[in-house]
Write an enzyme that holds these catalytic residues in place. Structure first.
Site: not given
Ligand code: GLP
Length: 261
Positions: A67, A136, A138, A143
């Site tokens: 992404d 959430d 995802h 989402e």
């Molecule tokens: C972002 C990314 C996700 C990732 C998430 C988790 O939202 N788009 O791909 O899994 O962060 O983040 P963290 O590892 O900081 O909890």
């Protein structure tokens, strides 16, 4: 689905990096799907150390990230392109031309999403997709309510994601509310999925994704549909799982994990 619980974050990270490195070593022109987020920083540090030590070679590897924020140029420190350069690409022997993320500045969003899907297909598909999970539930930026058959497209982010990620932005309100993401269907097309979940903050959502019903309200639950998925957790993130005894027994005794114990 294989679920592996390691006693601490460091060993969960090491196992994740080893699985990726071994897969690359078995197929040098590997197509690697990458994720961002705080969880992955240690994985990339480990892969960079392994690369320096001659234990993994990225020279023929092609990468595709899940992404990218819409509206952030590549040189913005909060863009995922910047994150990837900073945490991985600048530290390994990868050809920068072989690294791909959606272009957050693309003016024709539909064309950009289609081109991204086409680039993955032209490369022969993703061999291994690395995944984290958002608060959430995802994966990528799929989402709640994202269809399990969704493909790469522009999405609007939830308030929960905004609250989780805006802390990285200065000021927090400058965080884009939209992003390109591979769809759940795109992710499920990868030949293998490796998901890493660490920390007590993720325990409840990890249990919903791994053991809960398949639901677009937790797009991480889609990994249950994948024929070759491994989810690696540290003990804190695994605290809400009811399958812990079986997971530990399988990891400690199933011959397929012998090299990783
Ligand atoms: C972002 C990314 C996700 C990732 C998430 C988790 O939202 N788009 O791909 O899994 O962060 O983040 P963290 O590892 O900081 O909890």
């Amino acid at each position: 689905m294989d679920v592996i619980i390691r006693p601490d974050t460091a060993s969960a990270v090491k196992l994740t990096a080893r699985l990726i490195a071994d897969a690359i070593n078995a197929k040098p022109d590997f197509k690697l799907g990458l994720a961002t987020g705080g969880t992955m920083e240690a994985v990339y540090a480990e892969l960079a150390a392994m690369n320096r030590a001659g234990q993994v070679d990225f020279s023929l590897v092609r990468t595709f990230n899940l992404d990218e924020y819409i509206g952030l140029p590549a040189d913005d420190p909060n863009s995922y392109r910047y994150y990837m350069n900073h945490h991985l690409f600048d530290h390994v022997n990868i050809d920068p031309r072989n690294t791909h993320l959606p272009d957050g500045m693309a003016t024709d969003e539909e064309a950009e999403a289609e081109a991204y899907e086409a680039a993955m297909a032209d490369a022969g598909g993703i061999d291994l997709q690395l995944l984290g999970i958002g608060n959430d539930g995802h994966i990528g930026f799929n989402e709640p309510l994202s269809s399990f058959s969704s493909r790469t497209s522009a999405r609007y982010l939830t308030p929960e994601t905004y609250r989780q990620n805006c802390v990285y932005f200065n000021p927090p309100e400058s965080m884009p509310r939209r992003a390109f993401t591979m769809g759940v269907g795109t992710i499920l097309d990868a030949r293998r999925i490796v998901m890493l979940i660490t920390g007590s903050r993720k325990a409840a959502i990890a249990a919903r994704a791994i053991e809960g019903p398949l639901t677009s309200m937790v797009t991480g639950s889609a990994v249950q549909l994948h024929p070759d998925a491994v989810v690696i957790l540290d003990a804190e993130a695994a605290a809400g799982l009811t399958c812990r005894e079986y997971c530990d027994d399988a990891f400690n005794n199933d011959p397929k994990w012998a090299a990783y114990r």
